[in-house]
Design a protein around this motif. Structure first.
Motif, PDB file in Angstrom:
ATOM      1  N   GLY A  66      14.213   5.163   9.369  1.00  0.00           N
ATOM      2  CA  GLY A  66      13.951   4.131   8.377  1.00  0.00           C
ATOM      3  C   GLY A  66      13.523   2.818   8.993  1.00  0.00           C
ATOM      4  O   GLY A  66      13.123   2.755  10.155  1.00  0.00           O
ATOM      5  N   LYS A 118       7.855   0.969   1.001  1.00  0.00           N
ATOM      6  CA  LYS A 118       8.544   0.251  -0.079  1.00  0.00           C
ATOM      7  C   LYS A 118       9.786   1.013  -0.522  1.00  0.00           C
ATOM      8  O   LYS A 118      10.874   0.438  -0.628  1.00  0.00           O
ATOM      9  CB  LYS A 118       7.608   0.067  -1.291  1.00  0.00           C
ATOM     10  CG  LYS A 118       6.335  -0.674  -1.003  1.00  0.00           C
ATOM     11  CD  LYS A 118       5.471  -0.811  -2.240  1.00  0.00           C
ATOM     12  CE  LYS A 118       4.916   0.495  -2.767  1.00  0.00           C
ATOM     13  NZ  LYS A 118       3.948   1.157  -1.872  1.00  0.00           N
ATOM     14  N   ILE A 150       3.610   2.514   2.929  1.00  0.00           N
ATOM     15  CA  ILE A 150       3.945   1.410   3.824  1.00  0.00           C
ATOM     16  C   ILE A 150       5.469   1.347   4.055  1.00  0.00           C
ATOM     17  O   ILE A 150       5.934   0.832   5.060  1.00  0.00           O
ATOM     18  CB  ILE A 150       3.398   0.072   3.238  1.00  0.00           C
ATOM     19  CG1 ILE A 150       3.213  -0.966   4.333  1.00  0.00           C
ATOM     20  CG2 ILE A 150       4.259  -0.489   2.141  1.00  0.00           C
ATOM     21  CD1 ILE A 150       1.935  -0.804   5.090  1.00  0.00           C
ATOM     22  N   GLU A 184       0.831  -1.205   0.000  1.00  0.00           N
ATOM     23  CA  GLU A 184       0.000   0.000   0.000  1.00  0.00           C
ATOM     24  C   GLU A 184       0.864   1.252   0.000  1.00  0.00           C
ATOM     25  O   GLU A 184       2.010   1.209   0.441  1.00  0.00           O
ATOM     26  CB  GLU A 184      -0.884   0.001   1.252  1.00  0.00           C
ATOM     27  CG  GLU A 184      -2.029  -0.957   1.148  1.00  0.00           C
ATOM     28  CD  GLU A 184      -2.833  -1.039   2.424  1.00  0.00           C
ATOM     29  OE1 GLU A 184      -2.727  -0.127   3.255  1.00  0.00           O
ATOM     30  OE2 GLU A 184      -3.563  -2.024   2.563  1.00  0.00           O
ATOM     31  N   ARG A 241      17.978  11.703   5.684  1.00  0.00           N
ATOM     32  CA  ARG A 241      17.267  11.413   6.936  1.00  0.00           C
ATOM     33  C   ARG A 241      17.611  10.034   7.455  1.00  0.00           C
ATOM     34  O   ARG A 241      17.627   9.782   8.658  1.00  0.00           O
ATOM     35  CB  ARG A 241      15.757  11.458   6.694  1.00  0.00           C
ATOM     36  CG  ARG A 241      15.137  12.762   7.058  1.00  0.00           C
ATOM     37  CD  ARG A 241      13.625  12.652   7.016  1.00  0.00           C
ATOM     38  NE  ARG A 241      13.091  11.654   7.938  1.00  0.00           N
ATOM     39  CZ  ARG A 241      11.855  11.196   7.891  1.00  0.00           C
ATOM     40  NH1 ARG A 241      11.040  11.623   6.962  1.00  0.00           N
ATOM     41  NH2 ARG A 241      11.423  10.328   8.761  1.00  0.00           N
ATOM     42  N   THR A 253      11.426   3.269   1.079  1.00  0.00           N
ATOM     43  CA  THR A 253      12.401   3.322   2.166  1.00  0.00           C
ATOM     44  C   THR A 253      13.207   2.028   2.233  1.00  0.00           C
ATOM     45  O   THR A 253      14.432   2.046   2.320  1.00  0.00           O
ATOM     46  CB  THR A 253      11.660   3.557   3.501  1.00  0.00           C
ATOM     47  OG1 THR A 253      10.799   4.678   3.353  1.00  0.00           O
ATOM     48  CG2 THR A 253      12.619   3.793   4.631  1.00  0.00           C
TER      49      THR A 253
HETATM   50  P1  TYD Z   1       7.694   5.236   1.686  1.00  0.00           P
HETATM   51  O1  TYD Z   1       8.918   4.401   1.654  1.00  0.00           O
HETATM   52  O2  TYD Z   1       7.709   6.504   0.910  1.00  0.00           O
HETATM   53  O3  TYD Z   1       6.413   4.399   1.294  1.00  0.00           O
HETATM   54  P2  TYD Z   1       6.001   3.804  -0.139  1.00  0.00           P
HETATM   55  O4  TYD Z   1       7.136   3.914  -1.066  1.00  0.00           O
HETATM   56  O5  TYD Z   1       5.602   2.376   0.180  1.00  0.00           O
HETATM   57  O6  TYD Z   1       4.806   4.583  -0.562  1.00  0.00           O
HETATM   58  O7  TYD Z   1       7.400   5.505   3.229  1.00  0.00           O
HETATM   59  C1  TYD Z   1       6.688   6.589   3.606  1.00  0.00           C
HETATM   60  C2  TYD Z   1       6.258   6.500   5.046  1.00  0.00           C
HETATM   61  O8  TYD Z   1       7.244   6.042   5.928  1.00  0.00           O
HETATM   62  C3  TYD Z   1       5.861   7.866   5.491  1.00  0.00           C
HETATM   63  O9  TYD Z   1       4.528   7.813   5.941  1.00  0.00           O
HETATM   64  C4  TYD Z   1       6.785   8.224   6.578  1.00  0.00           C
HETATM   65  C5  TYD Z   1       7.396   6.952   7.009  1.00  0.00           C
HETATM   66  N1  TYD Z   1       8.836   7.065   7.344  1.00  0.00           N
HETATM   67  C6  TYD Z   1       9.248   6.972   8.654  1.00  0.00           C
HETATM   68  O10 TYD Z   1       8.443   6.812   9.571  1.00  0.00           O
HETATM   69  N2  TYD Z   1      10.578   7.042   8.941  1.00  0.00           N
HETATM   70  C7  TYD Z   1      11.521   7.228   7.979  1.00  0.00           C
HETATM   71  O11 TYD Z   1      12.721   7.288   8.290  1.00  0.00           O
HETATM   72  C8  TYD Z   1      11.071   7.328   6.621  1.00  0.00           C
HETATM   73  C9  TYD Z   1      12.053   7.543   5.502  1.00  0.00           C
HETATM   74  C10 TYD Z   1       9.735   7.230   6.346  1.00  0.00           C
END
Ligand code: TYD
Ligand code: MG
Length: 471
Positions: free
Chosen positions: A273, A103, A101, A98, A139, A105
């Protein structure tokens, strides 16, 4: 041969129909059919003059004695476990999940881990600008890793770029829905574009010997959006799941040509992360100091790894004609079966009761071995007798009421002992305590469901005596 007029393709399942319809006949999806140019599909060139086939050499299965190329291990243990011990060079993995979630990261962390091992890792985003990716890496404390980044969506340009220089070990395409290929006329995100782009990238992976990860969006009901055919084309499909409002995430292989599909990887989303969770059992057990009725700990297995989870049941007299049965994290049909066996073979009357069953922590349990823990939780809630907080349960319940042995008994008992549990209720014919050499763990063997019911209502060893009398 198809006539070169427009055809109507379902954007969900890829079925082709002759005219536009509100509902796809193949998958039942509403408003999923879009017009696409018929000459743009895969194989469209076939109509433009067939050429004579080329003769190619065949090789033997046993002929090649060279060892296969080593797997690409990221060093992120939970990720490597799910892929079956690392990515296979030349393979393509589809990662679904979703939005938000984690991905992107997870994959930037995987790229950074590989780049730190002096391997070429390339991260191509069709969704974020290079600066955004950099900001995220900063970050995460990964800004120093020599990951190669690009914000690009043209598959031909990507393949041309990657074919230059050192062979990449890992290529991440985030996401496949944003990619497009020149060979196909429809807009990015349509079935034929996703399929065409995936095919071009799969061809690149096989020829270059690089592991390619395609990120796939999922629809509201959890399916990977776009054509199901992509799932058939790739070597592995992995899904990244999590509960809303909770910080942990589960990585699960749905299909894997090079490894098992029952392994899970557990991560926690932190401010820096995704962190590996090395002791997932502790995560899935809620705080357990009081013996609340209706809670039983199941000593389960996820792949090769033991995992303790708490089953919670609430049984209450129903004001409704048809009592409610609600299950979260376990199979509905399995609950109905356990309830029927309890009624038929142990005289536990549940027919007029609402039943709510929940697997704590948001895990989905699929093992039949969980029957015994579910039954213990149900009987405990009905009778009001809390189970001992230091007891675990596992065993499959047959329709006859017999409790059947299940696999991996020793591993389950060892995990329970490791986490400080002192009692285990297991099937007759399961492992002997001595065989397992688990100290400080008393094992009670149960051959029939009625034995379990007697034990639970008798207070299950050391819990509340007065509550037991009520049962
Ligand atoms: P992301 O990897 O962008 O999700 P996707 O690619 O699956 O859509 O993750 C985004 C979410 O993760 C965002 O809601 C914030 C959270 N997050 C953290 O809590 N800590 C972190 O260090 C990072 C990079 C993201
Ligand atoms: Mg993303």
């Amino acid at each position: 041969m198809a006539k070169p007029h427009a055809s109507f393709v379902c954007q969900n399942c890829g079925a082709v129909s002759q005219r536009w319809q509100g509902r796809c006949d193949a998958c039942g999806g509403w408003n999923t059919i879009a017009e696409e140019s018929a000459a743009s599909g895969i194989g469209a060139r076939m109509t433009q003059g067939a050429r004579k086939g080329r003769v190619f050499g065949l090789s033997n299965l046993h002929e090649d004695d060279r060892p296969p190329p080593p797997r690409v291990t990221t060093g992120i243990g939970e990720l490597d476990r799910v892929t079956g011990g690392g990515f296979v060079p030349g393979s393509v993995v589809l990662l679904g999940g979703e939005p938000g979630i984690g991905k992107s990261t997870l994959l930037i962390q995987a790229c950074a881990a590989l780049a730190a091992q002096d391997r070429r890792a390339v991260y191509i985003s069709g969704e974020e600008a290079v600066d955004q990716i950099r900001l995220r890496a900063l970050r995460l404390g990964l800004a120093a890793a020599p990951v190669e980044l690009a914000a690009e969506t043209s598959v031909e340009d990507i393949v041309a770029t990657l074919s230059h220089g050192k062979k990449p070990s890992l290529v991440v395409i985030d996401s496949i829905q944003t990619m497009w290929t020149d060979l196909i006329e429809s807009t990015p995100g349509t079935v034929s574009q996703v399929r065409g782009a995936a095919q071009a990238l799969i061809r690149f992976a096989k020829t270059a010997g690089a592991a390619v990860i395609l990120v796939g969006h999922v629809t509201k009901d959890g399916q990977i959006a776009g054509p199901r055919v992509v799932e058939h084309m790739v070597d592995a499909v992995v899904s990244f799941e999590g509960e809303g409002g909770r910080s942990f995430r589960i990585l699960r292989a749905v299909k894997n040509r090079f490894g098992p599909t029952d392994e899970i990887g557990v991560f926690e989303m932190t401010g820096r992360g995704l962190a590996e969770v090395l002791n997932p059992s502790a995560l899935f057990l809620s705080s357990r100091d009081t013996a609340a009725p209706g809670a039983a700990v199941f000593a389960g297995m996820e792949g090769t790894r033991p995992l303790l989870v708490e089953f919670q049941a609430l049984v209450a007299p129903s004001p409704l004609g048809t009592p409610r049965r609600a299950v979260v994290g376990w199979d509905n049909a399995r609950l109905a079966m356990v309830v029927a066996v309890l009624e038929a073979h142990a005289g536990v009357k549940l027919g007029q009761h609402d039943i709510y069953l929940n697997v704590a922590g948001g895990l989905r349990v699929g093992e039949p071995a969980a029957d015994l823990a579910a039954a213990a939780a149900l009987v405990s809630s009905l009778s009001g007798a809390g189970l001992a907080t230091d007891a675990v349960y596992f065993g499959e319940i047959a329709l006859s009421g017999a409790i059947r042995p299940v696999g991996h008994g020793p591993a389950r008992l060892k995990e329970a002992a490791k986490l400080g549990f002192c009692h285990a209720t297991i099937p007759e014919g399961g492992p002997e305590n001595g065989e397992v050499a688990v100290r400080d763990l008393t094992v009670r063997k149960c051959a029939h469901i009625s034995g379990l019911v007697t034990a639970v209502t008798a207070g299950s060893g050391q819990s509340n005596e007065d509550q037991a009398k009520r049962g």
